[in-house]
Write a protein that holds these residues in place. Structure first.
Motif, PDB file in Angstrom:
ATOM      1  N   ARG A  51       0.837  -1.193   0.000  1.00 43.42           N
ATOM      2  CA  ARG A  51       0.000   0.000   0.000  1.00 43.42           C
ATOM      3  C   ARG A  51       0.875   1.248   0.000  1.00 43.42           C
ATOM      4  O   ARG A  51       1.768   1.388   0.836  1.00 43.42           O
ATOM      5  N   THR A  52       0.621   2.170  -0.923  1.00 43.57           N
ATOM      6  CA  THR A  52       1.273   3.475  -0.940  1.00 43.57           C
ATOM      7  C   THR A  52       0.171   4.524  -0.953  1.00 43.57           C
ATOM      8  O   THR A  52      -1.018   4.214  -1.034  1.00 43.57           O
ATOM      9  N   THR A  53       0.556   5.773  -0.887  1.00 41.23           N
ATOM     10  CA  THR A  53      -0.454   6.845  -0.858  1.00 41.23           C
ATOM     11  C   THR A  53      -1.163   6.982  -2.200  1.00 41.23           C
ATOM     12  O   THR A  53      -2.297   7.466  -2.261  1.00 41.23           O
ATOM     13  N   ARG A  54      -0.515   6.567  -3.266  1.00 40.75           N
ATOM     14  CA  ARG A  54      -1.124   6.741  -4.580  1.00 40.75           C
ATOM     15  C   ARG A  54      -1.656   5.445  -5.194  1.00 40.75           C
ATOM     16  O   ARG A  54      -2.584   5.467  -5.991  1.00 40.75           O
ATOM     17  N   ARG A  55      -1.046   4.342  -4.854  1.00 42.79           N
ATOM     18  CA  ARG A  55      -1.368   3.101  -5.564  1.00 42.79           C
ATOM     19  C   ARG A  55      -1.249   1.908  -4.647  1.00 42.79           C
ATOM     20  O   ARG A  55      -0.494   1.921  -3.683  1.00 42.79           O
TER      21      ARG A  55
END
Length: 301
Positions: A51-55
């Motif tokens: 999990r990342t902030t964008r994708r």
């Protein structure tokens, strides 16, 4: 939590690339999707998503799990669709591909009965002599004659047809009757112009030997009925299926050119795309064709 729902939530996150779009697609809240995925990871004891902030991207383990989970979900969807379809009446557009000669002479005349029995089905019948790709071209079914080239398709044999060299009594009176295959070199032959093999006839000698006859003739045309008409008028010898010449032979308009040759017999099949269940409209038409041609062929046309 329900295991299938967990799988669906995880697969949807992978498909959509994030929890927000997955939630919108599933019609539930983002937090609910997150809970389903977290529960799945806890139960499996493995992290499935990075999990990342964008994708959001699947881990290596997650990607392997996704492949199997998607198959399970697809199977579950097919199972639901099967139950629904088996309870519904045959309906919708039925696209079929049929060889021109067979379609005009034998399928078109019986379509009225089928459409009367199934008023919720509409038929789009394409008559042509080319090999159509059922799936990529969007056909539900095709009627094919002879050896089946694509073994991935499902097939139901409807009947058989024979193939013979025929000509009119007037032609034989004027040019004589060939007694053996080699005699064809001295005769006027009538050919299909759209055969991939060109003007070649594949014949079987009385000994069982397979022979090929490559002889030019007076006429080449891409329509079997036109070849039959030409043979009846005395233009030459045509090599045609019995479903096309049967009536003319019964009336004495044409005769077998070399009766001593073995009969060439070809199956007539309804072919349709592979799958675990058959749509009601396809099943209805398959059963109708089987009934319609049960008493036909190989020489009874």
């Amino acid at each position: 939590m329900d295991r299938l729902t967990e799988m669906e939530a995880f697969a949807m996150v992978v498909d959509q690339g994030g929890f927000t779009d997955a939630a919108r697609k599933m019609g539930i809240s983002k937090s609910a999707v997150s809970k389903h995925v977290s529960s799945l990871e806890a139960r499996l004891g493995a992290r499935l998503l990075n999990r990342t902030t964008r994708r959001v991207n699947p881990t290596e383990i997650g990607l392997a799990y996704y492949d199997r989970a998607r198959r399970v979900l697809n199977d579950a969807g097919e199972a639901d669709a099967l139950v629904t379809s088996m309870q519904s009446e045959p309906s919708g557009l039925l696209r079929i591909s049929v060889a021109t000669d067979f379609g005009v002479n034998h399928l078109s005349p019986v379509l009225n009965e089928f459409l009367s029995d199934f008023p919720d089905i509409t038929v789009n019948m394409e008559l042509n002599n080319r090999y159509v790709e059922l799936i990529s071209e969007g056909f539900d079914m095709a009627v094919r004659i002879g050896e089946l080239e694509d073994s991935s398709l499902r097939a139901r044999k409807l009947t058989e047809t024979t193939k013979r060299m025929i000509a009119s009594p007037a032609y034989f009176k004027k040019y004589g009757r060939p007694e053996k295959i080699d005699d064809l070199n001295a005769h006027k032959l009538l050919h299909y112009s759209n055969q991939s093999s060109g003007n070649v006839w594949k014949l079987t000698a009385p000994s069982g030997e397979k022979r090929q006859v490559r002889t030019a003739g007076w006429l080449s045309v891409n329509d079997g009925q036109s070849l039959l008409n030409a043979a009846i008028s005395g233009l030459g010898i045509a090599y045609l299926p019995s479903y096309l010449y049967g009536d003319a032979m019964e009336k004495g308009l044409i005769e077998d050119a070399i009766p001593a040759l073995p009969f060439e017999t070809h199956g007539i099949y309804a072919v349709y795309p592979p799958g675990r269940f058959i749509q009601p409209k396809v099943r209805a038409f398959l059963d109708f064709l089987a009934r319609s041609f049960a008493e036909k062929g190989p020489s009874k046309w």
